[in-house]
Design a protein around this motif. Sequence first.
Motif, PDB file in Angstrom:
ATOM      1  N   TYR A 280       1.888   7.556   5.927  1.00 16.80           N
ATOM      2  CA  TYR A 280       2.541   8.212   4.635  1.00 16.80           C
ATOM      3  C   TYR A 280       2.687   9.744   4.857  1.00 16.80           C
ATOM      4  O   TYR A 280       3.528  10.188   4.167  1.00 16.80           O
ATOM      5  CB  TYR A 280       1.053   8.243   3.704  1.00 16.80           C
ATOM      6  N   GLU A 281       1.773  10.485   5.942  1.00 19.02           N
ATOM      7  CA  GLU A 281       2.096  11.780   6.072  1.00 19.02           C
ATOM      8  C   GLU A 281       3.517  11.904   6.864  1.00 19.02           C
ATOM      9  O   GLU A 281       3.946  13.303   6.914  1.00 19.02           O
ATOM     10  CB  GLU A 281       0.959  12.416   6.908  1.00 19.02           C
ATOM     11  N   ARG A 282       3.906  10.951   7.437  1.00 19.22           N
ATOM     12  CA  ARG A 282       4.953  11.143   8.178  1.00 19.22           C
ATOM     13  C   ARG A 282       6.074  10.279   7.789  1.00 19.22           C
ATOM     14  O   ARG A 282       7.187  10.287   8.621  1.00 19.22           O
ATOM     15  CB  ARG A 282       4.696  10.665   9.980  1.00 19.22           C
ATOM     16  N   ASN A 283       6.330   9.530   6.689  1.00 24.16           N
ATOM     17  CA  ASN A 283       7.208   9.016   5.979  1.00 24.16           C
ATOM     18  C   ASN A 283       7.714   7.802   6.874  1.00 24.16           C
ATOM     19  O   ASN A 283       8.846   7.735   7.116  1.00 24.16           O
ATOM     20  CB  ASN A 283       8.310  10.095   5.577  1.00 24.16           C
ATOM     21  N   MET A 284       6.778   7.034   7.127  1.00 27.10           N
ATOM     22  CA  MET A 284       6.731   5.871   8.178  1.00 27.10           C
ATOM     23  C   MET A 284       6.483   4.843   7.491  1.00 27.10           C
ATOM     24  O   MET A 284       5.453   4.750   6.294  1.00 27.10           O
ATOM     25  CB  MET A 284       6.358   6.085   9.598  1.00 27.10           C
ATOM     26  N   VAL A 285       6.765   3.490   7.862  1.00 28.52           N
ATOM     27  CA  VAL A 285       6.597   2.164   7.383  1.00 28.52           C
ATOM     28  C   VAL A 285       6.184   1.210   8.188  1.00 28.52           C
ATOM     29  O   VAL A 285       6.921   1.315   9.459  1.00 28.52           O
ATOM     30  CB  VAL A 285       7.585   1.862   6.162  1.00 28.52           C
ATOM     31  N   VAL A 286       5.511   0.368   8.009  1.00 28.17           N
ATOM     32  CA  VAL A 286       4.816  -0.673   8.993  1.00 28.17           C
ATOM     33  C   VAL A 286       6.065  -1.755   8.873  1.00 28.17           C
ATOM     34  O   VAL A 286       6.076  -2.518   7.918  1.00 28.17           O
ATOM     35  CB  VAL A 286       3.625  -1.562   8.548  1.00 28.17           C
ATOM     36  N   ALA A 287       6.918  -1.760   9.928  1.00 26.61           N
ATOM     37  CA  ALA A 287       8.347  -2.676   9.537  1.00 26.61           C
ATOM     38  C   ALA A 287       7.628  -4.042   9.386  1.00 26.61           C
ATOM     39  O   ALA A 287       8.480  -5.049   8.793  1.00 26.61           O
ATOM     40  CB  ALA A 287       8.919  -2.439  10.902  1.00 26.61           C
ATOM     41  N   ASN A 288       6.529  -4.762  10.121  1.00 21.20           N
ATOM     42  CA  ASN A 288       6.252  -6.074   9.993  1.00 21.20           C
ATOM     43  C   ASN A 288       5.573  -6.440   8.816  1.00 21.20           C
ATOM     44  O   ASN A 288       4.871  -7.607   8.849  1.00 21.20           O
ATOM     45  CB  ASN A 288       5.647  -6.597  11.433  1.00 21.20           C
ATOM     46  N   THR A 289       5.731  -5.368   7.805  1.00 19.96           N
ATOM     47  CA  THR A 289       4.923  -5.888   6.686  1.00 19.96           C
ATOM     48  C   THR A 289       6.164  -5.985   5.653  1.00 19.96           C
ATOM     49  O   THR A 289       5.817  -6.245   4.259  1.00 19.96           O
ATOM     50  CB  THR A 289       3.952  -4.994   6.013  1.00 19.96           C
ATOM     51  N   ILE A 290       7.328  -5.727   5.744  1.00 25.87           N
ATOM     52  CA  ILE A 290       8.279  -5.476   4.730  1.00 25.87           C
ATOM     53  C   ILE A 290       9.206  -6.749   4.574  1.00 25.87           C
ATOM     54  O   ILE A 290      10.225  -7.119   3.572  1.00 25.87           O
ATOM     55  CB  ILE A 290       9.290  -4.214   4.926  1.00 25.87           C
ATOM     56  N   PHE A 291       8.760  -7.846   5.387  1.00 30.77           N
ATOM     57  CA  PHE A 291       9.858  -9.182   5.289  1.00 30.77           C
ATOM     58  C   PHE A 291       8.777 -10.337   4.894  1.00 30.77           C
ATOM     59  O   PHE A 291       7.767 -10.387   5.693  1.00 30.77           O
ATOM     60  CB  PHE A 291      10.612  -9.252   6.563  1.00 30.77           C
ATOM     61  N   GLU A 292       9.147 -11.210   4.107  1.00 32.78           N
ATOM     62  CA  GLU A 292       8.322 -12.426   3.773  1.00 32.78           C
ATOM     63  C   GLU A 292       8.344 -13.381   4.747  1.00 32.78           C
ATOM     64  O   GLU A 292       9.716 -13.695   5.334  1.00 32.78           O
ATOM     65  CB  GLU A 292       8.841 -13.085   2.418  1.00 32.78           C
TER      66      GLU A 292
ATOM     67  N   ILE B  95      -2.647   3.952   7.742  1.00 31.56           N
ATOM     68  CA  ILE B  95      -1.529   4.071   6.494  1.00 31.56           C
ATOM     69  C   ILE B  95      -1.485   5.485   6.297  1.00 31.56           C
ATOM     70  O   ILE B  95      -0.548   5.883   5.680  1.00 31.56           O
ATOM     71  CB  ILE B  95      -2.434   3.367   5.340  1.00 31.56           C
ATOM     72  N   GLU B  96      -2.506   6.229   6.295  1.00 38.26           N
ATOM     73  CA  GLU B  96      -2.540   7.767   6.106  1.00 38.26           C
ATOM     74  C   GLU B  96      -1.643   8.580   6.917  1.00 38.26           C
ATOM     75  O   GLU B  96      -0.717   9.223   6.736  1.00 38.26           O
ATOM     76  CB  GLU B  96      -3.961   8.452   6.563  1.00 38.26           C
ATOM     77  N   PHE B  97      -1.471   7.877   8.421  1.00 36.09           N
ATOM     78  CA  PHE B  97      -0.563   8.339   9.499  1.00 36.09           C
ATOM     79  C   PHE B  97       0.776   8.159   8.885  1.00 36.09           C
ATOM     80  O   PHE B  97       1.674   9.089   9.312  1.00 36.09           O
ATOM     81  CB  PHE B  97      -0.952   7.495  10.646  1.00 36.09           C
TER      82      PHE B  97
ATOM     83  N   ALA C  66       0.840  -1.035  -0.068  1.00 34.86           N
ATOM     84  CA  ALA C  66       0.104  -0.034  -0.216  1.00 34.86           C
ATOM     85  C   ALA C  66       0.927   1.138  -0.068  1.00 34.86           C
ATOM     86  O   ALA C  66       1.181   1.744   1.008  1.00 34.86           O
ATOM     87  CB  ALA C  66      -0.861  -0.042   1.231  1.00 34.86           C
ATOM     88  N   GLY C  67       1.251   1.716  -1.111  1.00 36.02           N
ATOM     89  CA  GLY C  67       2.279   2.918  -1.321  1.00 36.02           C
ATOM     90  C   GLY C  67       3.541   2.468  -0.667  1.00 36.02           C
ATOM     91  O   GLY C  67       4.081   1.363  -0.697  1.00 36.02           O
ATOM     92  N   ARG C  68       4.130   3.490  -0.202  1.00 36.21           N
ATOM     93  CA  ARG C  68       5.352   3.225   0.676  1.00 36.21           C
ATOM     94  C   ARG C  68       5.101   3.117   1.972  1.00 36.21           C
ATOM     95  O   ARG C  68       6.172   2.662   2.788  1.00 36.21           O
ATOM     96  CB  ARG C  68       6.097   4.721   0.427  1.00 36.21           C
ATOM     97  N   SER C  69       4.042   2.884   2.515  1.00 37.47           N
ATOM     98  CA  SER C  69       3.893   2.877   3.758  1.00 37.47           C
ATOM     99  C   SER C  69       3.691   1.470   4.584  1.00 37.47           C
ATOM    100  O   SER C  69       3.780   1.124   5.426  1.00 37.47           O
ATOM    101  CB  SER C  69       2.581   3.791   4.298  1.00 37.47           C
TER     102      SER C  69
END
Length: 219
Positions: A145-157, A141-143, A121-124
Motif C-alpha cells: 500500500y505504501e509503495r503503490n504495489m499489488v500482489v500480482a497472483n491475486t488479481i486473476f481468477e 499489505i502495508e508494504f 484488500a484495498g488496492r494491494s
Amino acid sequence: MEMDRLGINILGVREIKRAGADDFWSDGYRVIYSGYEQRIAGVSIILKKEWARRVKSCWQYSERILMIRLEGRVCMQMSSHSEKEIEEVYEQLEEVIGAAKGKENLIVMGERNTVVVEGRAGRSVGQFGLGKRNPAGESLIEFCYERNMVVANTIFEQHPRGIYTWKMPGDKVRYLIGYILVRTRCKNKVSKCKSYPSADTQVNVNRNHNLVIMDTGLR
C-alpha cells in the motif's frame, strides 16, 4: 529444461545453498546468486541468453536480497526467513527500492511466511487470494500500500490449483505464500500470474513448493 518447457525467461530461485556471490554462464543461461558462506538459504536469478544480455547492472545486496536492472528495469528476489529477519528484509528493501526510479517497472519476487486474505484488500490485494490473513500478511499489505504495489497472483481468477504455492506435508492444507509484486500502475501489463504444481521443481527446490509464473510486458 523446465524454463524451456514453460517458456520462462527470468527465474527467481530461493534456498540455493551456495556460498558467497557469483555471476556466471552455464549452457546458455546466466546465473546470478547471493548466498551465505555457511551454504544455507540464499537467492538467485537465472536468465535466458537474450535477457541476460540486457542486464545493465547487478546488486548482490545480501544473502537475502539481490537486484538486477534490465535496460533500466528492475527485478528483485527475496528469500523466506523468520519474522524478525523478515522485518530486517523489509528495512533493507527500503534501501534497494530507493535505487529504482519511479518510472521503472519494479518487480519483487519472494516467499514470505505470509498469508493474505481471500478477497480484495484495498488496492494491494486482488479478490483472488487464499486463506486467512496473518500478521505477516498485514505487513505485506502495508508494504504494498505504501509503495503503490499489488500482489500480482491475486488479481486473476484461477483454478484452485493455480493459486496455492505451498502445501503442508500430506497435502492437508494449502497456502498462498509465494508472491510476485508489481507497481499498481503497471498491473495492466500483466497478462497472467499463477502457480504451476506440475512444474518439476523437486531436484533443487523443496518439493512442497510450487513455481509461480508471471507473463508481463516490460516496455
